[in-house]
Structures are given as C-alpha cells and as structure tokens.
Design an enzyme around this catalytic site. Structure first.
Site, short mmCIF file in Angstrom:
data_model
loop_
_atom_site.label_atom_id
_atom_site.label_comp_id
_atom_site.label_asym_id
_atom_site.label_seq_id
_atom_site.Cartn_x
_atom_site.Cartn_y
_atom_site.Cartn_z
N CYS A 232 0.80 -1.23 0.00
CA CYS A 232 0.00 0.00 0.00
C CYS A 232 0.83 1.28 0.00
O CYS A 232 0.42 2.31 -0.55
CB CYS A 232 -0.92 0.05 1.22
SG CYS A 232 -1.62 -1.55 1.70
N CYS A 235 1.61 3.69 -3.09
CA CYS A 235 0.57 4.58 -3.62
C CYS A 235 0.07 5.56 -2.58
O CYS A 235 -0.27 6.70 -2.90
CB CYS A 235 -0.61 3.77 -4.15
SG CYS A 235 -0.20 2.84 -5.63
N HIS A 236 -0.02 5.12 -1.32
CA HIS A 236 -0.67 5.97 -0.30
C HIS A 236 0.33 6.67 0.60
O HIS A 236 -0.08 7.53 1.39
CB HIS A 236 -1.63 5.12 0.55
CG HIS A 236 -2.76 4.55 -0.24
ND1 HIS A 236 -3.89 5.28 -0.58
CD2 HIS A 236 -2.95 3.34 -0.79
CE1 HIS A 236 -4.71 4.52 -1.28
NE2 HIS A 236 -4.16 3.33 -1.44
N MET A 273 -7.31 1.19 -7.77
CA MET A 273 -6.93 0.43 -6.57
C MET A 273 -6.94 -1.07 -6.91
O MET A 273 -7.91 -1.56 -7.52
CB MET A 273 -7.94 0.75 -5.47
CG MET A 273 -7.89 -0.17 -4.29
SD MET A 273 -6.56 0.25 -3.14
CE MET A 273 -6.81 -1.05 -1.92
N HIS A 514 5.41 11.48 -10.47
CA HIS A 514 5.56 10.02 -10.38
C HIS A 514 6.55 9.48 -11.41
O HIS A 514 7.72 9.35 -11.14
CB HIS A 514 4.18 9.37 -10.51
CG HIS A 514 4.20 7.92 -10.19
ND1 HIS A 514 4.30 7.45 -8.90
CD2 HIS A 514 4.15 6.82 -10.97
CE1 HIS A 514 4.32 6.14 -8.91
NE2 HIS A 514 4.23 5.72 -10.15
N HIS A 556 -0.26 7.62 -16.23
CA HIS A 556 0.83 6.73 -15.79
C HIS A 556 1.57 6.25 -17.03
O HIS A 556 1.28 5.19 -17.57
CB HIS A 556 0.25 5.54 -15.00
CG HIS A 556 1.29 4.80 -14.22
ND1 HIS A 556 2.13 3.87 -14.79
CD2 HIS A 556 1.63 4.84 -12.89
CE1 HIS A 556 2.95 3.39 -13.85
NE2 HIS A 556 2.65 3.96 -12.70
FE1 DHE Z 1 6.51 1.41 -10.48
C1 DHE Z 1 8.58 2.96 -12.77
C2 DHE Z 1 6.84 4.05 -8.42
C3 DHE Z 1 3.99 0.19 -8.59
C4 DHE Z 1 6.64 -1.46 -12.21
N1 DHE Z 1 7.51 3.19 -10.60
C5 DHE Z 1 8.30 3.64 -11.62
C6 DHE Z 1 8.82 4.92 -11.28
C7 DHE Z 1 8.34 5.23 -10.04
C8 DHE Z 1 7.52 4.15 -9.62
C9 DHE Z 1 8.60 6.48 -9.23
C10 DHE Z 1 9.72 5.77 -12.14
C11 DHE Z 1 11.15 5.41 -11.93
C12 DHE Z 1 12.05 6.15 -12.89
O1 DHE Z 1 11.77 6.13 -14.09
O2 DHE Z 1 13.00 6.77 -12.45
N2 DHE Z 1 5.55 2.03 -8.82
C13 DHE Z 1 5.86 3.13 -8.13
C14 DHE Z 1 4.99 3.25 -7.01
O3 DHE Z 1 5.04 4.11 -6.10
C15 DHE Z 1 3.92 2.25 -7.15
C16 DHE Z 1 2.68 2.97 -7.67
C17 DHE Z 1 3.49 1.53 -5.91
C18 DHE Z 1 4.55 0.76 -5.21
O4 DHE Z 1 4.24 0.19 -4.16
O5 DHE Z 1 5.67 0.68 -5.66
C19 DHE Z 1 4.53 1.39 -8.25
N3 DHE Z 1 5.48 -0.34 -10.42
C20 DHE Z 1 4.50 -0.63 -9.57
C21 DHE Z 1 4.00 -1.95 -9.77
O6 DHE Z 1 3.09 -2.52 -9.10
C22 DHE Z 1 4.73 -2.52 -10.92
C23 DHE Z 1 3.76 -2.75 -12.08
C24 DHE Z 1 5.40 -3.86 -10.61
C25 DHE Z 1 6.22 -3.78 -9.37
O7 DHE Z 1 7.39 -3.45 -9.47
O8 DHE Z 1 5.68 -4.03 -8.32
C26 DHE Z 1 5.70 -1.41 -11.23
N4 DHE Z 1 7.43 0.86 -12.19
C27 DHE Z 1 7.39 -0.40 -12.70
C28 DHE Z 1 8.22 -0.44 -13.88
C29 DHE Z 1 8.75 0.84 -14.06
C30 DHE Z 1 8.25 1.63 -12.97
C31 DHE Z 1 8.40 -1.66 -14.76
C32 DHE Z 1 9.69 1.30 -15.16
C33 DHE Z 1 8.95 1.55 -16.43
C34 DHE Z 1 9.86 1.89 -17.57
O9 DHE Z 1 9.61 1.38 -18.68
O10 DHE Z 1 10.81 2.64 -17.34
#
Ligand code: DHE
Length: 716
Positions: A232, A235-236, A273, A514, A556
């Site tokens: 959680c 996101c929160h 969510m 983000h 996103h």
């Molecule tokens: Fe991510 C990128 C944060 C959930 C997979 N994710 C990012 C970035 C941030 C971020 C800040 C950008 C980084 C950068 O480019 O410098 N992500 C978060 C969260 O805060 C969030 C919403 C909740 C969490 O608990 O982390 C979250 N993210 C997820 C997922 O649930 C995903 C689908 C699978 C996982 O890792 O749990 C996921 N996030 C990704 C991926 C990228 C990403 C694959 C990079 C995408 C790209 O092509 O560059």
C-alpha cells in the site's frame, strides 16, 4: 377499496391495449431469433435467461404482447423499453413463447447473508445512511434505494452493471455524476438476491453500524505494518497522506470504517486500486487486520544514516579486476533484463539466441533496471533500497557490487553527460526522504542528501518521496522528481571536489510527481503529476518549467512513448490508471508550436487500469497495457496505429496473470510483454503482425523488462 379501483382501471387499460395489438403476429424462427437477441440485451437481466423469473420472480414465458406493453407503461424501471417498436416487442413475445428454462433462485432470500455480503463488498463505495466522508464515496447512499427501484432492477444492476447500461436501463445523466461505473464483483445470483433483500429490510432499521476493528496483537500489528509497506505504501505513502492513491490517514479510515476498508482492499476499484483480496494477494485475515491497522496512527519510520549505508556496501569485484572488453561473443546490447519481482531476482535473456543466461538475486521486490551510459552495466533497484550492479561483459552477467541506501526506493540513474559517464550513480529514496550518491562503478557511498520538506505551496511535509530520476543529456545534472513536494529538483554532479552533490534549483511544478521520460530530442523531461491528472514538461536546456496540462484520471506513462504522427508531427502519449484513455499530445515546440504540449488525440481504451505505454521507432504500433483493470481486461494489451492515430485492436496475451509492461528488442522487431503471475511468463510478439513468436515460461512474477540498448539510449 383503492387498490380494487386501480385494478379495474388497469384491466380496462389492458383491454384497450389488446385492441391495439397488431393483427399480424409472425411466429417464424427468424423472428424468434431476433426476439432472443433483443430479450438477452434488454430483459434477461431482470427476468432470467429465458423468462423464467430471474430477480423479478415473475415467470413471463408465453406472456402476451399486451402485458409486455402494459409493463412498459406502468413499471418505472421498464420505461427505458418504450423506444422498442411494436414489431420488436412482438419478436420478444415470440421468443418467450418458445423459451425454456427453470429458475434456480430460491424464493426466500437470506437477509443475514445479504448483510454480510453488503459489508464485505459494497460498503466502501456505498454508505447506508451513514454521514458523508471526504473525498466522498464514489457511489450513492443506498438506504432508500429499494424505494426508488424494484428488487428486480437492483438485482440486475448489481449482477451486471455494464449490461444494464448498454440496455439503457440506467439513466445516463445520473450515471455521469459518478466517477466510474460500478464493477461486476462476480457475486452469485443468490448472493445478489440476498443483498437486495438486506437493503429492503434495512430501511426500517436505519443507518448500518460499521463493524468494529479487531484488536491487533503486537505480532499482528507488525505483520500488518509489513503488509502495508509491501502493498500500500507506494501509492498511499508511508504516512498515508496519499499520492497516487488517496489520503488514508486514521481520521479518514475511521470514517470509511472497517467494512469499507475491507471491501475496497478485497475488490479494488476501476479508479486504479488493486483487488488484493480477489486476486489472492492478501488473505481475508490479512485484510481484516490491515483494516484495523489503518485505523490506528502510523508508526514512525526509521532513518538510514550514512554510517549504515557505508556498512551495507559490498564490492565483489574491484574495477581493475573486471574485463576491459566483453569476454564473450554475444550481442550484449540485445540482452534484456526481466524483473522477477517476488523472487527478488533479475533474469537476463540473450535476445539474439533467445536463451535465458542467468537469474541473479538482487533486492526485495525489484522495481526497475537502468543501464549505464553505453549499456555495459545494469543497475537494479529493489523496493528495499538495495542497489545491485551487474556486469554484462563477464562470460555470463554477474553481480559486481551492491549497497543499500534507503529503506524504500523506486529509482536509480547514472551520470551520463560527456566526461562523467557512469562516474556517479544517484539512488532516490521513498523513505527516508533522501538521495544517495555512489561511485558509479563500485557503488561506494559518497554523499547522503536530505531532500527539502516543503511543498510548492510552502506547506511542511512529513514525507517527500523521490520518484523518477533522469540524467540530462545537456548538462551534468539529474532531474529528480520530488513527489509530495511537486518540485523537480536539479542535482548537479559537476563539482566532485566538494562532493556535496547539491540541489542547485527546485523547479516548482505540480504535486504528486511520479513517472516520466524524455521527448524524442532529449530536451524535455515529461513527467506525470498523477494524482493531479496532469503532465508536467521541464525544459532541460533552460532548466525551467516548460508547460503543464491536464490529460485524464491518473496518467501513468512509465517513461512514455514518442513517435511521428502523420497529422501532428512529433507527439508523446500517456495512458491512465483511472480511465480507459490514451492521451496523445504535441511534443515538438519548434516545428509545431501551435499544438505543443496540448492533447491532440484522445484514444479510448476498453478499460482503465493502464500502467505502461511504449513503442520503438521500427514498429508501426504503440502498445499499451491495462494491467490493473478491474473490469476484465487485465490480461489484454491494445495496439494503436501510428499511421492513423486510432485504436486498432486489443487482445489477450497473458494466460495466468496480468499483462504488464512492454519492451522491444534492440532492433524493434519484437514486443515483449510480461504475464505477471507466480507462474508467469514473458510473451514475445512480432512487432508488426503482433502474432506470438514465443514465450519464456516458468518465470516468477515477471514485471518490468529492460532491453540494454533501448534503455541506454532512451528508445521508447
Ligand atoms: Fe513502479 C517505474 C513508483 C507500482 C513497475 N515506478 C516507476 C517509477 C516510479 C515508480 C517512481 C519511475 C522510476 C524512474 O523512471 O525513475 N511504482 C511506483 C509506485 O510508487 C507504485 C505505484 C506503488 C509501489 O508500491 O511501488 C509502483 N510499479 C508498480 C508496480 O506494481 C509494478 C507494475 C510492478 C512492481 O514493481 O511491483 C511497477 N514501475 C514499474 C516499472 C517501471 C516503474 C516496470 C519502469 C517503467 C519503464 O519502462 O521505465
């Protein structure tokens, strides 16, 4: 007396209607077929698959035209059928004369079970006579709903909202007042009937009293804290003040109530969510405990001082012991690293030979990979803040160093400006509010910097997370998104003598920054302020704010996507978590200033819940996922034609889990998509025909995929 008079008038009306019946009543099979189609689309939701009763409990098999017309005239919930022509009604009647099937619904509903179902599944979106909360619940209060609609209509609506909307049975003006359409929660017909009976019975009892939170033992509290952190906090927020998701601090969660929290965590919402209970990611007990945990104040989160960061540093292979040229003949620039999220591993595939080369253990719940300036090294960041450095020039890819600079982190990036290639690495923390600078080749910690704790409105924050980070190609700087603050910080890495790596300017943009990436020229950093429904454009040459504009609900983009649109020139695009839409916007202020940073196309997707959009210059398609769809599209991806700017097709690719994140191979001839599941896979499609070429199976929770060349050269 009064009801007798009404009955007489109705009978006369029936006789009158009967006298108006068309003289020709065609019973041919063709008419029956049309009648079935119409019946299925307009009537089956209330009256059952073959008129056997359904939620209305009225068997209408063999009903006459007169009575159908009477129902439409007198039953408010049937008024939407008034536009059906006489001949269409006749077809329905003919179908009902032949339909067969028995009702499986018991005549008597179980009100207590209905109450349990209501509490467990409806009570976040709907209050039942309880005071309103802020931000408001997405659906209406239901205490008097059974005085406004028939039990049949309410049952049909809970069972099949989309079908009711398609049929025209829900007033569209009224529907537009709500942020999204209620999802089909998959209740059985018996459960639905019980819920409706409970709603009818509750009118006399008045507002529902929400269940009390369970009392947590110390052990349960710690377990819930971990569940919150793992599922959680991203996101929160660790302090629950909200960002990608809404504020869920204890005053609000107490107002939502135990039942409401449980229903939301179990079923999720079309606004993004996750459905943690339904998807089997959290058990019913974990969710009940989490609902109690969330109604208590958040525990304080610990710092991570430099001394601990230094103590965590492991240099496994010093730089002078590493190869000076690749020790293999493979095309390492076409390697693709695949994150195996829950295994805490990265699998590396050779994209030329389609072999899995290694699985390397890295940090917990690995988040992203970044490439060094020429791609030789891969940097891995885990949610636990552990950075791992992988060398791709050894005979098989191998880990050469690691370090932990945060308790919770999402991003990492090396220095890429000429003369500074991979000299430094920055790790941004979600917690503590800090960033760490390391030596880019050894990961030796150099500097820990606290991020400022004021937002763009001058308010003091308790949490200010470092979100996406990009190395500018124009200067020795990183642009660093400070999520809660709404500043894009410029961190200068050109002054190593001082070794203080300061924020040299803070560009005020919009709160809740983000994810983002570069435009096609590398001159603009485009990042989503997702909880503000905005995209922010930072000019990397002048290091100032270029533009901000609205796109849709919770944009996103990942790093985004750019291509040359036949009508609008160079464009960029984002999909959205909160609505089914891709917004395409002008991204060429030099040649098309008239539309720069303005949305030029809005391309509807069949579902909300998209996390990533991507392309490659060699592919005719822009590919988008709907990984968190709560309406049944989580296994699908969609292809948008670059040539027409329209949605071409959506199709299922994932077998076991959610289709998430898109990457191309180096040449752009293949699209790679993850099937995000404990028994997951990476599905490889031809990037032109979109036909499946192969799948890499037996992968545990594959998520992000990063082709070395594309990541090093910002090809997306
Ligand atoms: Fe991510 C990128 C944060 C959930 C997979 N994710 C990012 C970035 C941030 C971020 C800040 C950008 C980084 C950068 O480019 O410098 N992500 C978060 C969260 O805060 C969030 C919403 C909740 C969490 O608990 O982390 C979250 N993210 C997820 C997922 O649930 C995903 C689908 C699978 C996982 O890792 O749990 C996921 N996030 C990704 C991926 C990228 C990403 C694959 C990079 C995408 C790209 O092509 O560059």
């Amino acid at each position: 007396m009064k009801s007798k008079a009404v009955k007489i008038i109705l009978s006369l009306f029936v006789i009158f209607l009967a006298s108006c019946e068309p003289s020709t009543q065609n019973n041919s099979l063709a008419y029956v077929g049309n009648g079935k189609v119409l019946y299925d689309a307009k009537c089956a939701m209330c009256h059952g698959d073959s008129g056997e009763g359904g939620y209305s409990h009225k068997n209408i098999k063999g009903i006459g035209l007169t009575f159908i017309r009477l129902g439409i005239q007198t039953e408010p919930d049937m008024a939407f059928l008034k536009d059906l022509t006489l001949s269409e009604l006749n077809d329905i009647k003919n179908y009902l004369a032949t339909a067969s099937g028995e009702s499986l619904l018991p005549l008597v509903a179980d009100i207590d079970k209905g109450e349990q179902q209501f509490r467990a599944s409806c009570s976040y979106c709907h209050s039942l006579g309880n005071p309103p909360i802020e931000p408001p619940r997405p659906g209406p209060d239901l205490l008097d709903v059974t005085t406004k609609h028939s039990a049949a209509w309410i049952g049909a609506w809970i069972d099949n909202p989309q079908k009711m909307i398609d049929a025209g049975a829900y007033d569209r003006e009224k529907l537009a007042k709500f942020p999204y359409v209620m999802q089909d929660l998959g209740h059985s017909a018996v459960d639905v009937q019980n819920i409706v009976a409970f709603l009818a019975a509750q009118i006399e009892k008045g507002p529902i009293i929400t269940s009390a939170p369970v009392i947590l033992t110390d052990e349960q509290f710690e377990a819930s804290k971990q569940d919150y952190f793992n599922n959680c906090a991203g996101c929160h927020g660790l302090y629950r003040t909200g960002a990608t998701g809404p504020n869920i601090t204890e005053l609000r969660t107490q107002a939502i109530g135990t039942d409401g929290i449980r229903s939301m965590v179990t079923y999720g919402s079309p606004a993004g969510m996750g459905n943690f209970g339904q998807a089997g990611e959290l058990s019913a007990t974990q969710i009940t405990n989490l609902a109690a945990y969330l109604q208590l104040p958040p525990p304080d989160a610990p710092p991570l001082p430099m001394v601990d960061i230094q103590a965590s540093w492991e240099l496994l292979v010093p730089v002078d012991e590493r190869p000076t040229a690749p020790q293999h003949t493979r095309n390492w620039e076409n390697y693709t690293g695949v994150i195996l999220r829950d295994a805490g591993q990265v699998a590396i595939f050779d994209g030329d030979t389609n072999e899995e080369l290694v699985k390397l253990s890295t940090g917990f719940a690995v988040h992203i990979l970044r490439s060094s300036w020429n791609g030789r090294y891969t940097y891995v960041i885990g949610r636990d803040g552990k950075v791992t450095l992988i060398d791709l020039w050894t005979p098989l890819p191998s880990i050469v160093a690691n370090v932990k600079g945060c308790h919770d982190a999402r991003s990492v990036e090396s220095s890429k400006f000429k003369g500074f290639e991979d000299k430094y690495l920055i790790e941004g923390c979600y917690w503590p509010p800090q960033y760490i600078i390391y030596d880019g080749l050894t990961l030796e910690p150099i500097q820990r910097v606290d991020v400022p704790m004021d937002d763009i409105e001058g308010e003091t924050l308790i949490e200010n997370r470092v979100a996406s980070i990009i190395a500018s190609p124009h200067d020795p700087i990183w642009v660093v998104s400070l999520k809660e603050a709404g500043f894009v910080a410029v961190v200068d890495y050109s002054d190593p003598a001082e070794l203080d790596f300061p924020i040299v300017s803070n560009i005020a943009t919009a709160k809740f920054l983000h994810d983002g990436g570069l435009d096609h020229t590398g001159s603009y950093y485009i990042v989503a302020a997702n909880a503000n429904n905005k995209m922010v454009v930072v000019d990397l040459v002048n290091q100032d704010l270029e533009a901000m504009f609205d796109t849709g609900l919770i944009p996103h983009p990942g790093r985004g996507v750019n291509w040359e649109d036949p009508e609008y020139g160079w464009v960029n695009a984002t999909s959205h978590i909160g609505e089914g839409k891709v917004s395409v916007y002008g991204a060429d202020p030099i040649n098309r200033p008239d539309i720069a940073w303005q949305v030029v196309r809005e391309i509807p997707l069949p579902s909300a819940g998209s996390l990533f959009i991507k392309s490659h210059y060699a592919s005719p398609w822009v590919i988008v996922d709907m990984a968190t769809s709560a309406t049944g599209y989580e296994k699908d991806i969609c292809a948008i034609s670059k040539a027409t700017g329209t949605l071409d097709r959506c199709f299922k690719v994932a077998s076991n889990g959610r289709a998430v994140h898109i990457e191309f191979n180096k040449g752009g001839s293949e699209v790679w998509v993850s099937d995000w599941h404990p028994d997951g896979a990476v599905i490889v499609l031809d990037s032109t025909t979109l036909q499946e070429l192969r799948r890499f199976v037996n992968l545990q929770t594959p998520t992000g995929k990063f082709n070395v060349f594309n990541t090093a050269h910002d090809i997306y």
